[in-house]
Design a protein around this motif. Structure first.
Motif, PDB file in Angstrom:
ATOM      1  N   VAL A  96      -1.383  -1.068   8.016  1.00 57.17           N
ATOM      2  CA  VAL A  96      -2.750  -0.576   8.073  1.00 57.17           C
ATOM      3  C   VAL A  96      -2.755   0.910   8.416  1.00 57.17           C
ATOM      4  CG1 VAL A  96      -4.901  -0.662   9.406  1.00 57.17           C
ATOM      5  CG2 VAL A  96      -3.838  -2.787   8.581  1.00 57.17           C
ATOM      6  N   ARG A  97      -2.025   1.309   9.442  1.00 58.51           N
ATOM      7  CA  ARG A  97      -2.016   2.701   9.879  1.00 58.51           C
ATOM      8  C   ARG A  97      -1.436   3.628   8.806  1.00 58.51           C
ATOM      9  NH1 ARG A  97      -3.835   3.556  14.597  1.00 58.51           N
ATOM     10  NH2 ARG A  97      -4.112   1.865  16.067  1.00 58.51           N
ATOM     11  N   GLU A  98      -0.380   3.192   8.144  1.00 57.26           N
ATOM     12  CA  GLU A  98       0.225   4.024   7.099  1.00 57.26           C
ATOM     13  C   GLU A  98      -0.711   4.195   5.907  1.00 57.26           C
ATOM     14  OE1 GLU A  98       4.872   2.876   8.132  1.00 57.26           O
ATOM     15  OE2 GLU A  98       3.993   2.147   6.253  1.00 57.26           O
ATOM     16  N   GLU A  99      -1.356   3.130   5.486  1.00 57.79           N
ATOM     17  CA  GLU A  99      -2.251   3.217   4.328  1.00 57.79           C
ATOM     18  C   GLU A  99      -3.549   3.943   4.657  1.00 57.79           C
ATOM     19  OE1 GLU A  99      -1.324   2.699   1.282  1.00 57.79           O
ATOM     20  OE2 GLU A  99       0.623   1.976   1.980  1.00 57.79           O
ATOM     21  N   MET A 100      -4.041   3.802   5.882  1.00 55.94           N
ATOM     22  CA  MET A 100      -5.247   4.524   6.292  1.00 55.94           C
ATOM     23  C   MET A 100      -4.987   6.030   6.366  1.00 55.94           C
ATOM     24  SD  MET A 100      -7.895   2.565   6.572  1.00 55.94           S
ATOM     25  CE  MET A 100      -9.036   3.490   7.610  1.00 55.94           C
ATOM     26  N   ALA A 101      -3.741   6.425   6.521  1.00 53.91           N
ATOM     27  CA  ALA A 101      -3.391   7.850   6.611  1.00 53.91           C
ATOM     28  C   ALA A 101      -3.417   8.540   5.251  1.00 53.91           C
ATOM     29  CB  ALA A 101      -2.011   8.009   7.250  1.00 53.91           C
ATOM     30  N   ILE A 102      -3.511   7.776   4.166  1.00 53.63           N
ATOM     31  CA  ILE A 102      -3.555   8.339   2.816  1.00 53.63           C
ATOM     32  C   ILE A 102      -5.024   8.460   2.398  1.00 53.63           C
ATOM     33  CG2 ILE A 102      -2.891   8.014   0.402  1.00 53.63           C
ATOM     34  CD1 ILE A 102      -0.600   6.178   1.500  1.00 53.63           C
ATOM     35  N   PRO A 103      -5.546   9.692   2.267  1.00 50.10           N
ATOM     36  CA  PRO A 103      -6.968   9.858   1.927  1.00 50.10           C
ATOM     37  C   PRO A 103      -7.328   9.221   0.586  1.00 50.10           C
ATOM     38  CG  PRO A 103      -6.034  11.928   2.702  1.00 50.10           C
ATOM     39  CD  PRO A 103      -4.884  10.981   2.495  1.00 50.10           C
ATOM     40  N   SER A 104      -8.485   8.557   0.565  1.00 49.31           N
ATOM     41  CA  SER A 104      -9.018   7.940  -0.644  1.00 49.31           C
ATOM     42  C   SER A 104     -10.517   8.163  -0.681  1.00 49.31           C
ATOM     43  CB  SER A 104      -8.730   6.435  -0.657  1.00 49.31           C
ATOM     44  OG  SER A 104      -7.355   6.187  -0.710  1.00 49.31           O
TER      45      SER A 104
ATOM     46  N   LEU B 252     -12.625   5.822  -1.883  1.00 50.09           N
ATOM     47  CA  LEU B 252     -13.272   4.543  -1.627  1.00 50.09           C
ATOM     48  C   LEU B 252     -12.482   3.676  -0.647  1.00 50.09           C
ATOM     49  CD1 LEU B 252     -14.289   3.572  -5.272  1.00 50.09           C
ATOM     50  CD2 LEU B 252     -15.674   4.722  -3.536  1.00 50.09           C
ATOM     51  N   LEU B 253     -13.215   2.986   0.221  1.00 47.01           N
ATOM     52  CA  LEU B 253     -12.585   2.060   1.157  1.00 47.01           C
ATOM     53  C   LEU B 253     -11.952   0.880   0.420  1.00 47.01           C
ATOM     54  CD1 LEU B 253     -15.257   1.996   4.014  1.00 47.01           C
ATOM     55  CD2 LEU B 253     -13.247   3.466   3.764  1.00 47.01           C
ATOM     56  N   GLU B 254     -12.496   0.530  -0.720  1.00 46.82           N
ATOM     57  CA  GLU B 254     -11.934  -0.554  -1.516  1.00 46.82           C
ATOM     58  C   GLU B 254     -10.491  -0.244  -1.919  1.00 46.82           C
ATOM     59  OE1 GLU B 254     -14.920   0.841  -1.758  1.00 46.82           O
ATOM     60  OE2 GLU B 254     -16.346  -0.437  -2.831  1.00 46.82           O
ATOM     61  N   THR B 255     -10.253   1.016  -2.251  1.00 44.98           N
ATOM     62  CA  THR B 255      -8.911   1.440  -2.652  1.00 44.98           C
ATOM     63  C   THR B 255      -7.929   1.287  -1.502  1.00 44.98           C
ATOM     64  OG1 THR B 255      -9.888   3.014  -4.195  1.00 44.98           O
ATOM     65  CG2 THR B 255      -7.582   3.359  -3.615  1.00 44.98           C
ATOM     66  N   VAL B 256      -8.356   1.695  -0.316  1.00 46.22           N
ATOM     67  CA  VAL B 256      -7.492   1.581   0.863  1.00 46.22           C
ATOM     68  C   VAL B 256      -7.195   0.117   1.156  1.00 46.22           C
ATOM     69  CG1 VAL B 256      -7.242   2.136   3.307  1.00 46.22           C
ATOM     70  CG2 VAL B 256      -8.506   3.681   1.819  1.00 46.22           C
ATOM     71  N   ALA B 257      -8.224  -0.722   1.146  1.00 43.02           N
ATOM     72  CA  ALA B 257      -8.035  -2.155   1.431  1.00 43.02           C
ATOM     73  C   ALA B 257      -7.093  -2.800   0.418  1.00 43.02           C
ATOM     74  CB  ALA B 257      -9.382  -2.874   1.450  1.00 43.02           C
ATOM     75  N   GLN B 258      -7.216  -2.423  -0.850  1.00 41.74           N
ATOM     76  CA  GLN B 258      -6.338  -3.005  -1.870  1.00 41.74           C
ATOM     77  C   GLN B 258      -4.893  -2.569  -1.668  1.00 41.74           C
ATOM     78  OE1 GLN B 258      -7.356  -5.342  -4.337  1.00 41.74           O
ATOM     79  NE2 GLN B 258      -5.134  -5.580  -4.195  1.00 41.74           N
ATOM     80  N   ARG B 259      -4.685  -1.323  -1.282  1.00 44.16           N
ATOM     81  CA  ARG B 259      -3.314  -0.870  -0.997  1.00 44.16           C
ATOM     82  C   ARG B 259      -2.714  -1.661   0.161  1.00 44.16           C
ATOM     83  NH1 ARG B 259      -5.148   4.739  -1.031  1.00 44.16           N
ATOM     84  NH2 ARG B 259      -4.716   4.709   1.213  1.00 44.16           N
ATOM     85  N   ILE B 260      -3.512  -1.915   1.180  1.00 45.93           N
ATOM     86  CA  ILE B 260      -3.039  -2.701   2.320  1.00 45.93           C
ATOM     87  C   ILE B 260      -2.656  -4.110   1.867  1.00 45.93           C
ATOM     88  CG2 ILE B 260      -3.733  -3.765   4.509  1.00 45.93           C
ATOM     89  CD1 ILE B 260      -5.515  -1.218   4.942  1.00 45.93           C
ATOM     90  N   LEU B 261      -3.518  -4.742   1.099  1.00 48.76           N
ATOM     91  CA  LEU B 261      -3.210  -6.092   0.584  1.00 48.76           C
ATOM     92  C   LEU B 261      -1.941  -6.088  -0.256  1.00 48.76           C
ATOM     93  CD1 LEU B 261      -6.759  -7.362  -0.469  1.00 48.76           C
ATOM     94  CD2 LEU B 261      -5.324  -8.294   1.360  1.00 48.76           C
ATOM     95  N   ASN B 262      -1.816  -5.110  -1.143  1.00 51.66           N
ATOM     96  CA  ASN B 262      -0.627  -5.039  -1.999  1.00 51.66           C
ATOM     97  C   ASN B 262       0.651  -4.979  -1.165  1.00 51.66           C
ATOM     98  OD1 ASN B 262      -2.320  -5.030  -4.223  1.00 51.66           O
ATOM     99  ND2 ASN B 262      -2.122  -2.834  -4.598  1.00 51.66           N
ATOM    100  N   ARG B 263       0.632  -4.161  -0.142  1.00 55.56           N
ATOM    101  CA  ARG B 263       1.826  -4.047   0.701  1.00 55.56           C
ATOM    102  C   ARG B 263       2.102  -5.332   1.466  1.00 55.56           C
ATOM    103  NH1 ARG B 263       2.709   1.103   4.011  1.00 55.56           N
ATOM    104  NH2 ARG B 263       4.539  -0.124   4.560  1.00 55.56           N
ATOM    105  N   PHE B 264       1.067  -5.971   1.970  1.00 55.23           N
ATOM    106  CA  PHE B 264       1.274  -7.243   2.677  1.00 55.23           C
ATOM    107  C   PHE B 264       2.027  -8.223   1.785  1.00 55.23           C
ATOM    108  CE2 PHE B 264      -2.634  -7.056   5.736  1.00 55.23           C
ATOM    109  CZ  PHE B 264      -2.011  -6.077   6.488  1.00 55.23           C
TER     110      PHE B 264
END
Length: 120
Positions: free
Chosen positions: A60-68, A70-82
């Protein structure tokens, strides 16, 4: 099947469609819920047999550190990594909230929620 939750992960990040949002940044809250078979870890008492919540928080912390934008984009990156990095996770839900969003009103937060199940 069991559930592991990591709730109210507070981060300062630089997301948004407005240029000012990406420059100034703002406060965010992230909540994570993952479903996995926890029966083995319940018996072995071994961290290797479960989903490590330290791992969930780190992603979560690593993906939140990458500016986006849309919040949807950040959430999807987090899910993908999980799903890519922990094979025990069968289902995950990620909620990303922007606290005090600049939307012209007295709004505590806006939240997006994405859920996904492992595709076998």
């Amino acid at each position: 099947m069991g559930i592991i939750k990591v709730e109210n992960i507070r981060v300062y990040a630089h997301h948004g469609c407005l240029k000012e949002e990406t420059i100034i940044g703002s406060d965010y809250r992230v909540d994570v819920e993952v479903k996995a078979d926890l029966s083995t870890s319940a018996n072995t008492d071994e961290l290797n047999d479960t989903v490590d919540y330290v791992f969930l928080n780190r992603v979560v912390r690593e993906e939140m550190a990458i500016p986006s934008k849309l919040l949807e984009t950040v959430a999807q990156r987090i899910l993908n990594r999980f799903f890519n990095e922990d094979q025990l996770i069968q289902k995950a839900t990620v909620s990303v909230s922007k606290i005090n969003p600049p939307i012209g009103g007295d709004v505590e937060m806006v939240t997006i929620v994405l859920s996904e199940e492992r595709k076998n």
